[in-house]
Design a protein around this motif. Structure first.
Motif, PDB file in Angstrom:
ATOM      1  N   SER A 101       0.826  -1.211   0.000  1.00  0.00           N
ATOM      2  CA  SER A 101       0.000   0.000   0.000  1.00  0.00           C
ATOM      3  C   SER A 101       0.861   1.263   0.000  1.00  0.00           C
ATOM      4  O   SER A 101       0.459   2.283  -0.571  1.00  0.00           O
ATOM      5  N   ASP A 131      -6.914  -1.395  -7.158  1.00  0.00           N
ATOM      6  CA  ASP A 131      -7.767  -1.344  -5.965  1.00  0.00           C
ATOM      7  C   ASP A 131      -6.910  -1.597  -4.734  1.00  0.00           C
ATOM      8  O   ASP A 131      -6.165  -2.581  -4.684  1.00  0.00           O
ATOM      9  N   GLY A 134      -9.589  -2.320   1.466  1.00  0.00           N
ATOM     10  CA  GLY A 134     -10.151  -1.449   2.486  1.00  0.00           C
ATOM     11  C   GLY A 134      -9.675  -1.778   3.886  1.00  0.00           C
ATOM     12  O   GLY A 134      -9.515  -0.889   4.731  1.00  0.00           O
ATOM     13  N   SER A 137      -6.334  -0.300   4.141  1.00  0.00           N
ATOM     14  CA  SER A 137      -6.513   1.150   4.235  1.00  0.00           C
ATOM     15  C   SER A 137      -6.832   1.569   5.668  1.00  0.00           C
ATOM     16  O   SER A 137      -6.242   2.519   6.198  1.00  0.00           O
ATOM     17  N   ALA A 143      -6.353   7.231   3.702  1.00  0.00           N
ATOM     18  CA  ALA A 143      -7.613   7.760   3.177  1.00  0.00           C
ATOM     19  C   ALA A 143      -7.505   7.891   1.652  1.00  0.00           C
ATOM     20  O   ALA A 143      -6.404   7.880   1.091  1.00  0.00           O
ATOM     21  N   GLN A 144      -8.644   8.047   0.997  1.00  0.00           N
ATOM     22  CA  GLN A 144      -8.650   8.182  -0.465  1.00  0.00           C
ATOM     23  C   GLN A 144      -7.722   9.302  -0.927  1.00  0.00           C
ATOM     24  O   GLN A 144      -6.983   9.151  -1.905  1.00  0.00           O
ATOM     25  N   GLU A 145      -7.715  10.421  -0.234  1.00  0.00           N
ATOM     26  CA  GLU A 145      -6.870  11.552  -0.640  1.00  0.00           C
ATOM     27  C   GLU A 145      -5.380  11.287  -0.448  1.00  0.00           C
ATOM     28  O   GLU A 145      -4.545  12.036  -0.951  1.00  0.00           O
ATOM     29  N   LEU A 147      -3.994   8.613  -1.638  1.00  0.00           N
ATOM     30  CA  LEU A 147      -3.632   7.759  -2.760  1.00  0.00           C
ATOM     31  C   LEU A 147      -3.394   8.566  -4.025  1.00  0.00           C
ATOM     32  O   LEU A 147      -4.013   9.619  -4.233  1.00  0.00           O
ATOM     33  N   THR A 152      -8.536   3.208  -6.391  1.00  0.00           N
ATOM     34  CA  THR A 152      -9.755   3.118  -5.595  1.00  0.00           C
ATOM     35  C   THR A 152      -9.524   2.252  -4.359  1.00  0.00           C
ATOM     36  O   THR A 152      -8.617   1.422  -4.341  1.00  0.00           O
ATOM     37  N   ILE A 153     -10.350   2.472  -3.359  1.00  0.00           N
ATOM     38  CA  ILE A 153     -10.335   1.640  -2.158  1.00  0.00           C
ATOM     39  C   ILE A 153     -11.546   0.721  -2.228  1.00  0.00           C
ATOM     40  O   ILE A 153     -12.684   1.181  -2.383  1.00  0.00           O
ATOM     41  N   SER A 154     -11.297  -0.577  -2.130  1.00  0.00           N
ATOM     42  CA  SER A 154     -12.379  -1.557  -2.169  1.00  0.00           C
ATOM     43  C   SER A 154     -12.727  -1.991  -0.750  1.00  0.00           C
ATOM     44  O   SER A 154     -12.061  -1.602   0.208  1.00  0.00           O
TER      45      SER A 154
END
Length: 174
Positions: A101, A131, A134, A137, A143-145, A147, A152-154
């Protein structure tokens, strides 16, 4: 003596031709800056071949290096496009979890430039999907921001693989 020298010369020429070297590898058309491959004209794929392949990525690259698993996906895309698979019939999905990650993070989150950023941008431009699990994550406070764009986060890596399999993707074992 002359016959044995001639035999030796032929053997050496054949042995040299049988080994591929760095000069045999070429840049591809889908991910041109990464994933060189060795074309094999005798290994053309049938017209209409469809490749839908999922890649699992859990190991981070050594600090400051590009993740070899990402390069592997670039090579997969380039070699199959170069072997006659139409780009619209070529799909790669990368499912990331665990330590890998870190290779998806922005420079802001990392505190330094991400050496994978350019390769990830090229993979996404070539139609690959990425992906992040999650669960990873949440466990790693990503967090999404945090990345790079397009990732995307699944729900989980397990979920991503199950859904990809239902969509006809096969898991690359390498």
């Amino acid at each position: 003596m002359i016959k044995s020298l001639a035999t030796l010369a032929v053997t050496l020429c054949l042995a040299t031709a049988a080994h591929a070297g760095e000069d045999d590898f070429v840049a591809g058309t889908l991910v041109p800056d990464y994933g060189k491959y060795a074309p094999r004209e005798s290994a053309r794929l049938p017209e209409g071949t469809v490749m839908k392949v999922a890649f699992d990525m859990s190991k981070a690259a050594p600090d400051g290096e590009i993740n070899s698993d990402l390069v592997k996906v670039a090579r997969f895309l380039n070699m199959h496009a170069g072997s006659g698979v139409a780009p619209e019939n070529l799909s790669a999905a990368i499912v990331v979890h665990g330590a890998a990650s870190a290779d998806l993070l922005t420079a802001e989150k990392l505190g330094h430039e991400n050496p994978n950023a350019e390769l990830i941008a090229e993979l996404l431009a070539a139609g690959a999907t990425i992906d992040l699990c999650g669960t990873t994550s949440a466990a790693r406070d990503i967090a999404q921001e945090d990345l790079l764009p397009g990732i995307t986060i699944s729900l989980s890596a397990m979920t991503s693989h199950a859904l990809l399999q239902q969509q006809g993707y096969t898991l690359n074992p390498f």
